[in-house]
Design an enzyme around this catalytic site. Structure first.
Site, PDB file in Angstrom:
ATOM      1  CE1 TYR A 113      48.847  44.392  35.302  1.00 46.26           C
ATOM      2  CE2 TYR A 113      48.360  46.505  36.330  1.00 46.26           C
ATOM      3  CZ  TYR A 113      48.004  45.201  36.022  1.00 46.26           C
ATOM      4  OH  TYR A 113      46.771  44.730  36.431  1.00 46.26           O
ATOM      5  NE  ARG A 117      44.242  42.410  31.185  1.00 48.02           N
ATOM      6  CZ  ARG A 117      44.453  42.301  32.505  1.00 48.02           C
ATOM      7  NH1 ARG A 117      44.564  41.107  33.063  1.00 48.02           N
ATOM      8  NH2 ARG A 117      44.543  43.381  33.259  1.00 48.02           N
ATOM      9  CE1 TYR A 173      41.074  49.084  41.726  1.00 47.63           C
ATOM     10  CE2 TYR A 173      43.098  48.686  40.513  1.00 47.63           C
ATOM     11  CZ  TYR A 173      42.264  48.405  41.578  1.00 47.63           C
ATOM     12  OH  TYR A 173      42.638  47.447  42.485  1.00 47.63           O
ATOM     13  NE  ARG A 189      39.334  43.826  43.507  1.00 49.10           N
ATOM     14  CZ  ARG A 189      40.415  44.580  43.344  1.00 49.10           C
ATOM     15  NH1 ARG A 189      41.605  44.022  43.263  1.00 49.10           N
ATOM     16  NH2 ARG A 189      40.308  45.900  43.233  1.00 49.10           N
ATOM     17  CD  GLU A 196      48.927  39.907  43.033  1.00 49.98           C
ATOM     18  OE1 GLU A 196      49.170  41.132  42.918  1.00 49.98           O
ATOM     19  OE2 GLU A 196      48.658  39.164  42.073  1.00 49.98           O
TER      20      GLU A 196
END
Length: 343
Positions: free
Chosen positions: A147, A154, A206, A219, A319
């Site tokens: 990830y 990305r 983060y 979000r 999730e």
């Protein structure tokens, strides 16, 4: 979220309503269907550009997610990319093969660079929502977790494409083979509005422990029409830390609290109803019935689609993402339970 559209388009159609999202068992592919998502542990290519098989097995709920818009839809292919447009909205999707692109980083870089080149030239160039599905998402330790490689690729692939405002997004691990990366999106002819959760640190802020490149998503996005909130993958995270490790129902409760906070922050009506479809990603199959029964009691009448998928953190058991429709609104987001970092 201005995203650097490079080309002006005459007679550009402006969307007046958000796409209608529903879960169905055997839908008819009518002329106003923008996209038909079919969920399967063994996906296969579909000739119709609007049909996209997502590499996730269905655990509960109808196995088709349908997006419909006002007016007729046209569709086509451009290389490996498939697209459809109608009513001021654009759907596009592609698959990348890690064996060709050089692992998860290279596949993500290729996918996002391809999408960026295509979207910059379209009238519906403002990305509202993104989905990412990759194999073995938690495999690897530290910075070598797949990830984290995906997040870095990305970011490199998008460059400055979304630098002025990341849209809502989901990233889930599938079980259909590590080589397959699937990415699809919804874009509109006007920018949406980024929505954050005051209970959480914004993903792009983060700390370093979550990788050399922070996740690039908001979000939620209040769609450009102002009548729907597209909700990112939401889990049991407070601040930036996982809460209730190993406790599936406690994680579900915390996830629902985060969803409530997002509705308030996005100026949406409180709670969910029969017009608020939610996808629930479940790490362990044997948790599916417990999660489904709990949600059915907590959110009666809400359309639910449970899918077998791994969450982007190994300690997260579920999730939820989805949609909340409401009245067109330009209200200032409501302030709810503010997260304060511990010093």
């Amino acid at each position: 979220m201005v995203q650097g559209c490079e080309k002006l388009h005459a007679n550009q159609l402006t969307a007046s309503r958000a796409p209608e999202v529903s879960y169905q068992s055997s839908p008819t592919l009518a002329g106003n269907v923008l996209a038909d998502f079919r969920f399967s542990s063994n996906p296969s290519p579909q000739e119709d550009a609007r049909v996209f098989e997502v590499a996730l097995a269905t655990l509960a709920g109808d196995a088709h997610e349908i997006w419909t818009v006002e007016g007729e839809v046209v569709s086509g292919h451009e290389g490996d990319l498939r697209w459809s447009r109608g009513g001021g909205w654009l759907f596009c999707a592609l698959e990348a093969d890690e064996r060709i692109q050089g692992g998860p980083e290279g596949a993500a870089r290729h996918a996002y660079a391809t999408l960026a080149r295509f979207l910059r030239q379209q009238p519906e160039c403002h990305v509202q929502r993104l989905w990412n599905y990759l194999g073995g998402i938690n495999r690897g330790e530290g910075d070598d977790e797949r990830y984290k490689h995906f997040c870095h690729g990305r970011a490199e692939g998008m460059g400055d494409w979304l630098a002025s405002g990341f849209p809502a997004a989901t990233a889930i691990g599938h079980h259909a083979g590590e080589h397959l990366l699937q990415v699809y999106l919804l874009a509109g002819s006007s920018p949406g509005r980024r929505v954050e959760n005051p209970r959480q640190v914004s993903a792009w802020e983060y700390p370093r422990q979550y990788g050399r490149t922070s996740p690039s998503f908001s979000r939620a996005t209040l769609l450009c029409t102002g009548d729907a909130l597209a909700i990112s993958g939401t889990a049991s995270v407070i601040g930036h830390a996982t809460a209730h490790e190993g406790l599936v129902l406690a994680q579900l409760d915390e996830t629902l609290r985060n969803l409530d906070a997002l509705l308030a922050s996005g100026s949406m009506p409180a709670g969910f109803d029969g017009h608020s479809p939610l996808k629930v990603y479940v790490r362990h199959r044997d948790h599916a019935a417990l999660i489904h029964d709990s949600l059915a009691k907590r959110l009666p009448g809400v359309p639910l689609l449970l899918l077998h998928g791994d969450i982007c953190r190994a300690d997260l058991l579920l999730e939820i993402d989805g949609w909340r429709y409401g009245q067109s609104s330009t209200a200032v987001p409501t302030v709810v339970e503010q997260y304060s970092p511990q010093v």
